[in-house]
Design a protein around this motif. Structure first.
Motif, short mmCIF file in Angstrom:
data_model
loop_
_atom_site.label_atom_id
_atom_site.label_comp_id
_atom_site.label_asym_id
_atom_site.label_seq_id
_atom_site.Cartn_x
_atom_site.Cartn_y
_atom_site.Cartn_z
N MET A 169 -14.68 -6.50 3.96
CA MET A 169 -15.46 -7.17 2.91
C MET A 169 -14.75 -7.01 1.58
N PRO A 170 -14.60 -8.08 0.78
CA PRO A 170 -13.91 -7.99 -0.50
C PRO A 170 -14.52 -6.98 -1.47
N ILE A 171 -15.82 -6.65 -1.31
CA ILE A 171 -16.43 -5.65 -2.17
C ILE A 171 -16.66 -4.39 -1.33
N ASP A 172 -15.97 -3.33 -1.69
CA ASP A 172 -16.15 -2.04 -1.05
C ASP A 172 -17.14 -1.26 -1.91
N VAL A 173 -18.42 -1.26 -1.50
CA VAL A 173 -19.49 -0.71 -2.34
C VAL A 173 -19.25 0.75 -2.68
N GLU A 174 -18.93 1.54 -1.69
CA GLU A 174 -18.74 2.98 -1.96
C GLU A 174 -17.57 3.21 -2.91
N LYS A 175 -16.51 2.47 -2.72
CA LYS A 175 -15.33 2.67 -3.56
C LYS A 175 -15.60 2.29 -5.01
N VAL A 176 -16.23 1.15 -5.22
CA VAL A 176 -16.42 0.69 -6.59
C VAL A 176 -17.48 1.51 -7.33
N THR A 177 -18.54 1.94 -6.63
CA THR A 177 -19.57 2.71 -7.32
C THR A 177 -19.17 4.16 -7.58
N SER A 178 -18.19 4.66 -6.84
CA SER A 178 -17.73 6.03 -7.05
C SER A 178 -16.48 6.11 -7.92
N ALA A 179 -15.95 4.95 -8.31
CA ALA A 179 -14.74 4.92 -9.12
C ALA A 179 -15.01 5.47 -10.51
N PRO A 180 -14.04 6.12 -11.13
CA PRO A 180 -14.22 6.60 -12.50
C PRO A 180 -14.36 5.43 -13.46
N PRO A 181 -15.03 5.63 -14.59
CA PRO A 181 -15.17 4.54 -15.55
C PRO A 181 -13.82 4.00 -16.01
N VAL A 182 -13.79 2.70 -16.26
CA VAL A 182 -12.60 2.05 -16.79
C VAL A 182 -12.69 2.04 -18.31
N ARG A 183 -11.68 2.56 -18.96
CA ARG A 183 -11.64 2.57 -20.42
C ARG A 183 -10.61 1.54 -20.89
N ALA A 184 -10.98 0.78 -21.90
CA ALA A 184 -10.08 -0.25 -22.42
C ALA A 184 -10.27 -0.37 -23.92
N VAL A 188 -16.74 -6.27 -23.23
CA VAL A 188 -17.53 -5.22 -22.63
C VAL A 188 -18.09 -5.67 -21.28
N GLY A 189 -17.79 -4.90 -20.24
CA GLY A 189 -18.44 -5.13 -18.96
C GLY A 189 -17.69 -6.00 -17.98
N PHE A 190 -16.58 -6.61 -18.38
CA PHE A 190 -15.88 -7.49 -17.45
C PHE A 190 -14.62 -6.84 -16.87
N GLN A 191 -14.46 -5.55 -17.08
CA GLN A 191 -13.36 -4.84 -16.45
C GLN A 191 -13.60 -4.61 -14.96
N VAL A 192 -14.77 -5.02 -14.45
CA VAL A 192 -15.08 -4.81 -13.04
C VAL A 192 -14.04 -5.45 -12.14
N PHE A 193 -13.44 -6.54 -12.59
CA PHE A 193 -12.46 -7.23 -11.76
C PHE A 193 -11.16 -6.44 -11.65
N GLU A 194 -11.03 -5.38 -12.44
CA GLU A 194 -9.87 -4.51 -12.37
C GLU A 194 -10.18 -3.23 -11.58
N MET A 195 -11.41 -3.07 -11.13
CA MET A 195 -11.81 -1.81 -10.49
C MET A 195 -11.48 -1.81 -9.01
N PRO A 196 -11.22 -0.64 -8.44
CA PRO A 196 -10.94 -0.55 -7.00
C PRO A 196 -12.16 -0.95 -6.19
N GLY A 197 -11.93 -1.64 -5.07
CA GLY A 197 -13.03 -2.05 -4.21
C GLY A 197 -13.56 -3.43 -4.51
N VAL A 198 -12.99 -4.12 -5.52
CA VAL A 198 -13.45 -5.46 -5.88
C VAL A 198 -12.29 -6.45 -5.72
N ASP A 199 -12.43 -7.38 -4.77
CA ASP A 199 -11.43 -8.41 -4.54
C ASP A 199 -12.19 -9.68 -4.21
N ILE A 200 -12.53 -10.44 -5.23
CA ILE A 200 -13.43 -11.58 -5.05
C ILE A 200 -12.84 -12.84 -5.67
N ASP A 201 -13.28 -13.98 -5.14
CA ASP A 201 -12.87 -15.30 -5.62
C ASP A 201 -13.74 -15.66 -6.82
#
Length: 306
Positions: free
Chosen positions: A1-16, A71-84
Protein backbone atom coordinates in the motif's frame (compact mmCIF):
# COMPACT_ATOMS: atom_id res chain seq x y z
CA UNK A 1 0.00 0.00 0.00
CA UNK A 2 1.41 3.45 -0.92
CA UNK A 3 0.60 4.67 2.62
CA UNK A 4 2.45 2.80 5.35
CA UNK A 5 0.40 3.90 8.37
CA UNK A 6 2.79 2.72 11.05
CA UNK A 7 5.80 4.22 9.34
CA UNK A 8 4.31 7.65 8.71
CA UNK A 9 2.68 8.05 12.14
CA UNK A 10 5.85 7.02 13.98
CA UNK A 11 8.18 9.16 11.86
CA UNK A 12 9.91 12.08 13.59
CA UNK A 13 8.50 15.54 12.82
CA UNK A 14 9.68 17.18 9.62
CA UNK A 15 11.27 20.58 10.17
CA UNK A 16 11.51 23.07 7.33
CA UNK A 17 12.41 26.71 6.98
CA UNK A 18 9.59 29.14 6.18
CA UNK A 19 10.95 32.53 5.17
CA UNK A 20 8.76 35.26 3.75
CA UNK A 21 8.52 39.00 3.28
CA UNK A 22 5.77 41.45 2.37
CA UNK A 23 6.02 40.51 -1.32
CA UNK A 24 4.75 36.98 -0.65
CA UNK A 25 2.04 38.34 1.64
CA UNK A 26 0.81 40.82 -0.97
CA UNK A 27 0.89 38.18 -3.71
CA UNK A 28 -1.12 35.79 -1.53
CA UNK A 29 -3.79 38.38 -0.82
CA UNK A 30 -4.01 39.33 -4.50
CA UNK A 31 -4.49 35.63 -5.33
CA UNK A 32 -7.53 35.69 -3.02
CA UNK A 33 -8.97 38.64 -4.95
CA UNK A 34 -7.81 41.47 -2.69
CA UNK A 35 -7.32 44.94 -4.14
CA UNK A 36 -10.80 45.50 -5.59
CA UNK A 37 -11.47 48.37 -5.79
CA UNK A 38 -7.84 49.35 -6.02
CA UNK A 39 -8.33 52.68 -4.21
CA UNK A 40 -10.17 51.25 -1.18
CA UNK A 41 -8.00 51.84 1.93
CA UNK A 42 -9.25 48.59 3.43
CA UNK A 43 -8.19 46.63 0.34
CA UNK A 44 -4.85 48.42 0.19
CA UNK A 45 -4.11 47.23 3.71
CA UNK A 46 -3.82 43.75 2.17
CA UNK A 47 -1.88 44.81 -0.91
CA UNK A 48 0.19 47.97 -0.27
CA UNK A 49 3.26 47.77 1.93
CA UNK A 50 3.13 51.54 2.50
CA UNK A 51 -0.36 51.58 4.02
CA UNK A 52 -0.52 53.97 6.98
CA UNK A 53 -1.85 51.21 9.26
CA UNK A 54 0.73 48.73 8.04
CA UNK A 55 0.33 45.63 5.89
CA UNK A 56 -1.94 43.14 7.63
CA UNK A 57 -1.72 39.39 7.17
CA UNK A 58 -4.65 36.99 7.06
CA UNK A 59 -3.99 33.95 9.27
CA UNK A 60 -4.68 31.65 6.32
CA UNK A 61 -1.42 32.91 4.80
CA UNK A 62 0.34 30.82 7.45
CA UNK A 63 -0.62 27.62 5.63
CA UNK A 64 1.46 28.61 2.59
CA UNK A 65 4.08 30.73 4.39
CA UNK A 66 7.48 30.34 2.81
CA UNK A 67 6.21 29.62 -0.69
CA UNK A 68 6.83 25.86 -0.66
CA UNK A 69 3.35 24.61 0.10
CA UNK A 70 3.89 25.90 3.60
CA UNK A 71 2.69 24.60 6.92
CA UNK A 72 1.44 21.04 6.84
CA UNK A 73 2.29 19.97 3.31
CA UNK A 74 5.63 18.34 4.11
CA UNK A 75 3.68 15.07 4.44
CA UNK A 76 4.59 14.23 0.85
CA UNK A 77 8.23 14.15 1.96
CA UNK A 78 7.61 11.82 4.91
CA UNK A 79 8.49 8.11 4.96
CA UNK A 80 5.57 5.78 4.28
CA UNK A 81 3.78 8.15 1.88
CA UNK A 82 3.90 7.39 -1.85
CA UNK A 83 0.70 8.63 -3.45
CA UNK A 84 -0.55 9.96 -6.78
CA UNK A 85 -1.42 13.67 -6.48
CA UNK A 86 -4.32 13.12 -8.88
CA UNK A 87 -5.95 10.94 -6.18
CA UNK A 88 -5.56 13.61 -3.50
CA UNK A 89 -8.17 16.07 -2.23
CA UNK A 90 -7.81 18.45 0.67
CA UNK A 91 -10.65 17.36 2.96
CA UNK A 92 -10.55 19.84 5.83
CA UNK A 93 -8.50 22.56 7.48
CA UNK A 94 -8.25 23.97 10.99
CA UNK A 95 -6.03 26.86 12.12
CA UNK A 96 -5.39 27.98 15.70
CA UNK A 97 -3.80 31.43 15.83
CA UNK A 98 -1.39 31.97 18.73
CA UNK A 99 -0.43 35.50 17.68
CA UNK A 100 -0.82 37.62 14.54
CA UNK A 101 1.47 36.75 11.65
CA UNK A 102 4.14 39.33 10.81
CA UNK A 103 4.48 40.65 7.26
CA UNK A 104 8.05 39.31 7.16
CA UNK A 105 9.71 36.53 9.17
CA UNK A 106 12.22 33.72 9.29
CA UNK A 107 10.27 30.87 10.85
CA UNK A 108 10.26 27.08 11.04
CA UNK A 109 7.49 24.60 10.33
CA UNK A 110 7.30 21.44 12.42
CA UNK A 111 5.01 18.84 10.83
CA UNK A 112 3.90 15.39 11.94
CA UNK A 113 1.16 12.89 11.08
CA UNK A 114 -0.72 11.86 14.24
CA UNK A 115 -3.20 9.59 12.44
CA UNK A 116 -4.29 7.98 9.18
CA UNK A 117 -7.99 7.08 9.07
CA UNK A 118 -9.71 4.42 6.99
CA UNK A 119 -12.85 5.74 5.30
CA UNK A 120 -13.41 2.62 3.21
CA UNK A 121 -12.85 3.89 -0.31
CA UNK A 122 -10.32 6.48 0.82
CA UNK A 123 -7.62 7.01 3.40
CA UNK A 124 -7.45 10.29 5.33
CA UNK A 125 -4.02 11.54 6.34
CA UNK A 126 -4.24 13.89 9.31
CA UNK A 127 -1.41 16.39 9.53
CA UNK A 128 -0.55 18.68 12.41
CA UNK A 129 1.95 21.44 11.87
CA UNK A 130 3.17 24.37 13.91
CA UNK A 131 4.71 27.53 12.50
CA UNK A 132 7.35 28.66 14.99
CA UNK A 133 8.83 32.17 15.02
CA UNK A 134 12.48 33.12 15.38
CA UNK A 135 11.94 33.56 19.13
CA UNK A 136 10.97 29.89 19.44
CA UNK A 137 7.33 30.66 20.21
CA UNK A 138 4.49 29.37 18.00
CA UNK A 139 2.69 31.65 15.59
CA UNK A 140 -0.04 29.22 14.59
CA UNK A 141 -0.89 25.53 14.64
CA UNK A 142 -2.88 23.89 11.90
CA UNK A 143 -4.41 20.49 11.28
CA UNK A 144 -5.56 19.39 7.89
CA UNK A 145 -7.08 16.28 6.40
CA UNK A 146 -5.93 14.92 3.07
CA UNK A 147 -8.27 12.45 1.36
CA UNK A 148 -6.47 9.90 -0.81
CA UNK A 149 -8.95 8.08 -3.04
CA UNK A 150 -8.48 4.35 -3.45
CA UNK A 151 -6.23 3.92 -0.40
CA UNK A 152 -8.84 2.96 2.22
CA UNK A 153 -10.01 -0.49 3.25
CA UNK A 154 -6.90 -1.37 5.26
CA UNK A 155 -8.86 -2.05 8.45
CA UNK A 156 -7.91 1.10 10.33
CA UNK A 157 -9.88 3.43 12.61
CA UNK A 158 -12.51 5.49 10.77
CA UNK A 159 -11.73 8.51 12.94
CA UNK A 160 -14.03 11.08 14.54
CA UNK A 161 -16.87 12.84 12.74
CA UNK A 162 -16.87 16.44 13.89
CA UNK A 163 -19.64 18.43 12.22
CA UNK A 164 -21.06 21.92 12.66
CA UNK A 165 -24.36 22.03 10.78
CA UNK A 166 -25.63 25.42 9.67
CA UNK A 167 -28.15 27.06 12.06
CA UNK A 168 -31.82 26.42 11.32
CA UNK A 169 -32.57 30.04 10.46
CA UNK A 170 -31.87 32.57 7.75
CA UNK A 171 -28.24 33.70 7.59
CA UNK A 172 -27.30 37.08 9.01
CA UNK A 173 -25.32 37.94 5.90
CA UNK A 174 -25.18 36.63 2.34
CA UNK A 175 -22.25 37.62 0.13
CA UNK A 176 -21.39 36.79 -3.46
CA UNK A 177 -17.68 36.77 -4.23
CA UNK A 178 -16.66 36.57 -7.90
CA UNK A 179 -13.51 34.75 -8.99
CA UNK A 180 -11.25 34.99 -12.00
CA UNK A 181 -10.82 32.29 -14.64
CA UNK A 182 -7.08 32.39 -13.88
CA UNK A 183 -7.48 32.42 -10.09
CA UNK A 184 -6.04 28.92 -9.57
CA UNK A 185 -3.00 29.87 -11.65
CA UNK A 186 -2.50 32.92 -9.44
CA UNK A 187 -2.95 30.96 -6.22
CA UNK A 188 -0.38 28.37 -7.31
CA UNK A 189 2.23 31.12 -6.97
CA UNK A 190 1.73 30.85 -3.20
CA UNK A 191 3.48 27.48 -3.43
CA UNK A 192 0.84 24.77 -3.94
CA UNK A 193 2.02 23.22 -7.20
CA UNK A 194 -0.48 20.36 -7.45
CA UNK A 195 -1.10 20.07 -11.23
CA UNK A 196 -4.77 19.34 -10.52
CA UNK A 197 -5.19 23.13 -10.35
CA UNK A 198 -3.46 23.94 -13.63
CA UNK A 199 -3.14 20.98 -16.00
CA UNK A 200 -6.30 19.99 -17.92
CA UNK A 201 -4.99 16.44 -18.47
CA UNK A 202 -4.42 15.92 -14.74
CA UNK A 203 -7.88 17.35 -14.00
CA UNK A 204 -9.52 14.96 -16.50
CA UNK A 205 -7.64 12.03 -14.98
CA UNK A 206 -9.12 13.03 -11.61
CA UNK A 207 -12.63 13.18 -13.10
CA UNK A 208 -13.04 16.92 -13.75
CA UNK A 209 -13.52 18.59 -17.11
CA UNK A 210 -11.05 21.34 -16.21
CA UNK A 211 -8.72 22.33 -13.36
CA UNK A 212 -10.37 23.18 -10.04
CA UNK A 213 -9.62 25.96 -7.57
CA UNK A 214 -7.59 25.17 -4.47
CA UNK A 215 -9.81 24.58 -1.44
CA UNK A 216 -7.48 26.80 0.58
CA UNK A 217 -8.06 29.63 -1.89
CA UNK A 218 -11.84 29.49 -1.46
CA UNK A 219 -11.35 29.21 2.32
CA UNK A 220 -9.01 32.20 2.34
CA UNK A 221 -11.59 34.20 0.38
CA UNK A 222 -14.24 33.29 2.95
CA UNK A 223 -12.03 34.28 5.91
CA UNK A 224 -11.21 37.57 4.21
CA UNK A 225 -14.92 38.27 3.65
CA UNK A 226 -15.69 37.69 7.34
CA UNK A 227 -12.76 39.92 8.30
CA UNK A 228 -13.88 42.74 6.04
CA UNK A 229 -17.59 42.67 6.76
CA UNK A 230 -17.80 41.55 10.38
CA UNK A 231 -14.44 42.27 12.03
CA UNK A 232 -13.98 45.84 10.88
CA UNK A 233 -11.23 44.74 8.51
CA UNK A 234 -8.99 43.73 11.42
CA UNK A 235 -7.42 40.32 10.79
CA UNK A 236 -5.49 40.46 14.08
CA UNK A 237 -8.75 39.72 15.92
CA UNK A 238 -8.96 36.21 14.46
CA UNK A 239 -8.10 33.45 16.93
CA UNK A 240 -9.01 30.47 14.79
CA UNK A 241 -10.77 29.22 11.67
CA UNK A 242 -11.76 25.89 10.22
CA UNK A 243 -13.68 24.29 7.37
CA UNK A 244 -14.54 21.07 5.61
CA UNK A 245 -14.09 21.08 1.85
CA UNK A 246 -17.39 19.67 0.66
CA UNK A 247 -17.12 19.98 -3.10
CA UNK A 248 -15.17 21.37 -6.01
CA UNK A 249 -15.17 24.98 -7.15
CA UNK A 250 -14.08 26.07 -10.61
CA UNK A 251 -12.18 29.29 -11.28
CA UNK A 252 -14.50 31.91 -12.75
CA UNK A 253 -17.51 30.87 -10.69
CA UNK A 254 -19.16 32.97 -7.98
CA UNK A 255 -18.63 31.90 -4.37
CA UNK A 256 -21.84 32.46 -2.40
CA UNK A 257 -21.26 32.82 1.36
CA UNK A 258 -23.96 32.45 3.99
CA UNK A 259 -22.81 33.67 7.40
CA UNK A 260 -24.36 33.35 10.86
CA UNK A 261 -23.04 35.34 13.83
CA UNK A 262 -23.14 34.17 17.46
CA UNK A 263 -21.46 35.81 20.45
CA UNK A 264 -19.84 33.50 23.02
CA UNK A 265 -18.69 33.98 26.59
CA UNK A 266 -15.09 34.58 27.50
CA UNK A 267 -12.75 32.13 29.15
CA UNK A 268 -10.80 34.49 31.38
CA UNK A 269 -8.83 35.92 28.46
CA UNK A 270 -11.67 38.05 27.14
CA UNK A 271 -14.72 37.22 25.06
CA UNK A 272 -14.80 35.98 21.51
CA UNK A 273 -17.27 35.87 18.66
CA UNK A 274 -18.02 32.92 16.42
CA UNK A 275 -19.10 33.24 12.82
CA UNK A 276 -20.37 30.12 11.13
CA UNK A 277 -20.57 29.94 7.39
CA UNK A 278 -21.15 27.86 4.31
CA UNK A 279 -19.97 28.49 0.76
CA UNK A 280 -21.59 27.30 -2.45
CA UNK A 281 -21.09 27.64 -6.20
CA UNK A 282 -23.82 30.08 -7.17
CA UNK A 283 -23.94 29.15 -10.87
CA UNK A 284 -24.26 25.41 -10.20
CA UNK A 285 -27.43 25.47 -8.12
CA UNK A 286 -25.59 26.28 -4.88
CA UNK A 287 -23.46 23.15 -5.05
CA UNK A 288 -21.63 22.83 -1.69
CA UNK A 289 -18.04 24.07 -1.56
CA UNK A 290 -17.34 24.76 2.14
CA UNK A 291 -19.30 23.34 5.06
CA UNK A 292 -18.78 23.09 8.83
CA UNK A 293 -16.85 26.35 8.59
CA UNK A 294 -16.18 28.71 11.50
CA UNK A 295 -14.17 31.82 12.23
CA UNK A 296 -13.55 32.83 15.85
CA UNK A 297 -12.37 36.29 16.81
CA UNK A 298 -11.68 38.36 19.89
CA UNK A 299 -14.63 40.51 20.84
CA UNK A 300 -14.20 44.25 20.62
CA UNK A 301 -16.47 47.22 20.87
CA UNK A 302 -18.87 47.33 17.97
CA UNK A 303 -18.13 49.93 15.37
CA UNK A 304 -18.69 50.50 11.73
CA UNK A 305 -17.61 47.85 9.24
CA UNK A 306 -16.71 48.29 5.62
Amino acid sequence: MPIDVEKVTSAPPVRAAAVWDDREVRLYHLALGAGVPETDPGELRYAFEGHEQGLQVLPTFGVVAGGTGGVGFQVFEMPGVDIDLAAVLHGGQEIAVHRPLPAAARATTVTRVPAVYDKGKAAVIVQEATLVGEDGEPLLTQRNQIYVHGEGGFGGDRGPSERFPAPDREPDLVLEVPTLRQQALLYRLAGDWNPLHADPATARRAGYDRPILHGLCSFGMAVKAVTDRLLGGDATRITGCRTRFAGVFFPGETLRLRIWAASEEGDGNGGHDTYQLTATAAERGDAPVLTDARVTARTTRRGSTR
